[in-house]
Design a protein around this motif. Structure first.
Motif, PDB file in Angstrom:
ATOM      1  N   SER A   4      84.438 101.447   1.809  1.00 52.95           N
ATOM      2  CA  SER A   4      83.584 102.237   0.948  1.00 52.95           C
ATOM      3  C   SER A   4      83.840 103.703   1.298  1.00 52.95           C
ATOM      4  O   SER A   4      84.610 104.005   2.208  1.00 52.95           O
ATOM      5  CB  SER A   4      82.113 101.875   1.158  1.00 52.95           C
ATOM      6  N   GLU A   6      82.016 107.812   1.595  1.00 54.67           N
ATOM      7  CA  GLU A   6      80.895 108.752   1.557  1.00 54.67           C
ATOM      8  C   GLU A   6      81.449 110.059   1.019  1.00 54.67           C
ATOM      9  O   GLU A   6      82.415 110.600   1.570  1.00 54.67           O
ATOM     10  CB  GLU A   6      80.327 108.957   2.962  1.00 54.67           C
ATOM     11  N   ARG A 221      81.611  99.166   4.539  1.00 60.15           N
ATOM     12  CA  ARG A 221      80.454  98.879   3.691  1.00 60.15           C
ATOM     13  C   ARG A 221      79.202  98.858   4.561  1.00 60.15           C
ATOM     14  O   ARG A 221      79.164  98.203   5.603  1.00 60.15           O
ATOM     15  CB  ARG A 221      80.643  97.523   3.006  1.00 60.15           C
ATOM     16  N   CYS A 340      74.259 104.541   4.597  1.00 56.06           N
ATOM     17  CA  CYS A 340      74.076 103.584   3.496  1.00 56.06           C
ATOM     18  C   CYS A 340      75.163 103.751   2.437  1.00 56.06           C
ATOM     19  O   CYS A 340      75.483 104.877   2.039  1.00 56.06           O
ATOM     20  CB  CYS A 340      72.698 103.809   2.862  1.00 56.06           C
ATOM     21  N   THR A 341      75.731 102.620   2.014  1.00 56.87           N
ATOM     22  CA  THR A 341      76.588 102.629   0.827  1.00 56.87           C
ATOM     23  C   THR A 341      76.002 101.743  -0.268  1.00 56.87           C
ATOM     24  O   THR A 341      76.326 101.897  -1.435  1.00 56.87           O
ATOM     25  CB  THR A 341      78.010 102.130   1.161  1.00 56.87           C
ATOM     26  N   GLU A 342      75.152 100.806   0.122  1.00 54.60           N
ATOM     27  CA  GLU A 342      74.467  99.928  -0.835  1.00 54.60           C
ATOM     28  C   GLU A 342      73.031  99.728  -0.368  1.00 54.60           C
ATOM     29  O   GLU A 342      72.773  99.629   0.828  1.00 54.60           O
ATOM     30  CB  GLU A 342      75.159  98.571  -0.920  1.00 54.60           C
ATOM     31  N   HIS A 380      75.221 105.517  -4.532  1.00 58.46           N
ATOM     32  CA  HIS A 380      75.070 104.203  -3.909  1.00 58.46           C
ATOM     33  C   HIS A 380      74.658 103.163  -4.942  1.00 58.46           C
ATOM     34  O   HIS A 380      73.942 103.458  -5.900  1.00 58.46           O
ATOM     35  CB  HIS A 380      74.008 104.250  -2.800  1.00 58.46           C
TER      36      HIS A 380
END
Length: 387
Positions: A4, A6, A221, A340-342, A380
């Motif tokens: 993922s 940022e 992730r 946080c990514t999800e 996100h």
């Protein structure tokens, strides 16, 4: 490799200009994340229109399934050349990171991207090709976890020219400073703020050109799960907790009743952290097995204010001082910004009998809607599961 990213960016308007001549677009496709930085020629309204047009055309093409090669070729063929300066009306940088770890970087007349890998500056082995008589540099590669890419407009490399430095900061000086900053932070948002502040300082707070920094970090992730509000049916308490605890990653509980449900399921006590009280943020608590336990509506509202500041690009040293405070709101906001990514929200629809039933549920649902919206604006993915 399942990666993922940022992404964070910040722009400084040229002194006395209300609009910025640089534009950043962040695009999420089914299999990749794309950062586009366009720099319109000149400054003010004209430059803003040119940069916006460039970034929007590129973004729209990507969202409709066009390849980067087709999009770049369309822009290069479309953009006219200034007959006075003999340069394109807009320049751009595009970075695409696929979830499988493939990467593609293409640049047209913007300063060369800075790549920091394994705490070292890395030379990018660009290949060059000509499209419509214009030189395009590109690089196809495999990412490594922790890679940090810094895209920039030319206002960055000219920072300080004629004021503090004779010829400006230069791209290499900026790269060295970015590497130095990485020794104190790995957060894309913090690095962006530090680099932007350095540019502003070199310009003596009067930027001589539109100046934009866009930082992209390759990260694993990171799922954050938040449980707030008891289920509408008390018999669903265990079902909710089983699903909540089965998720990987960081776990947060917001609300006193929710904390009691979690503690009962885990057979662990709720320990209130009296020493962390704040004048306007209720105290946090601890439950073994949870990463953060806070009060509900007040704390989440305070966290929302910090997240909105971040989304509005109101990010400076004071913002990060507030983000580092030891209270529930700051801790929650920091987790959502930097870890946080999800996001998965486990939301109970029961009402608190101590308050007006309708008002309590409306407040919670409204708060959850706002949280979902602002976290999605941060790039996100958000999923809400109601009980």
């Amino acid at each position: 490799m399942d990666v993922s990213v940022e992404v964070s960016y910040k722009s400084l308007n040229k002194f006395h200009e209300e609009l910025c001549g640089d534009k950043v677009e962040i695009i999420k496709t089914a299999d990749s994340d794309i950062a586009i930085l366009a720099d319109g020629m000149g400054s003010g309204v004209k430059a803003n229109i040119l940069a916006t047009l460039t970034s929007k055309i590129l973004g729209t093409m990507f969202q409709n399934g066009a390849s980067i090669e087709d999009a770049v070729e369309t822009i290069v063929k479309t953009l006219p050349i200034c007959q006075v300066r003999k340069v394109a009306y807009a320049t751009f940088s595009i970075l695409q990171i696929f979830h499988n770890g493939e990467g593609y970087l293409v640049e047209f007349d913007n300063p060369e991207c800075v790549l920091i890998r394994d705490k070292k500056l890395m030379d990018i082995p660009f290949t060059h090709r000509e499209l419509e008589g214009k030189d395009i540099r590109e690089w196809r590669f495999r990412v490594q976890m922790g890679d940090c890419f810094v895209l920039m407009s030319d206002g960055v490399v000219y920072a300080g020219a004629g004021e503090i430095l004779n010829l400006g900061w230069t791209r290499d000086s900026m790269a060295e400073y970015a590497l130095k900053c990485m020794k104190t932070t790995t957060s894309a948002s913090r690095l962006t703020a530090m680099l932007s502040k350095a540019c502003d300082d070199l310009y003596l707070q009067k930027p001589g050109d539109d100046t934009t920094v866009c930082v992209t970090r390759v990260i694993p992730r990171r799922l954050v799960s938040i449980f707030t509000g008891p289920p509408e049916d008390p018999d669903d308490d265990r079902k909710l907790m089983e699903q909540f605890m089965s998720e990987a990653g960081c776990k947060v509980v917001c609300g006193g009743t929710s904390a009691n449900i979690a503690a009962k399921y885990l057979d662990k006590p709720v320990v209130t952290q009296i020493q962390n009280t704040s004048s306007d943020v209720p105290p946090m608590a601890e439950i073994e097995g949870m990463d953060l336990v806070t009060e509900g509506i007040i704390t989440m509202n305070k966290a929302l204010k910090l997240l909105r500041q971040y989304v509005r690009d109101e990010v400076d040293v004071d913002f990060f001082l507030a983000l580092d405070e030891d209270n529930g709101a700051a801790r929650l906001a920091k987790i959502l910004i930097e870890e946080c990514t999800e996001l998965k929200l486990f939301v109970g629809k029961a009402v608190n009998q101590a308050y007006d039933a309708t008002m309590d549920l409306d407040l919670r649902m409204n708060l959850i809607g706002q949280l979902k919206s602002v976290v999605e604006q941060m790039g996100h993915r958000v999923e809400i599961i109601y009980f």
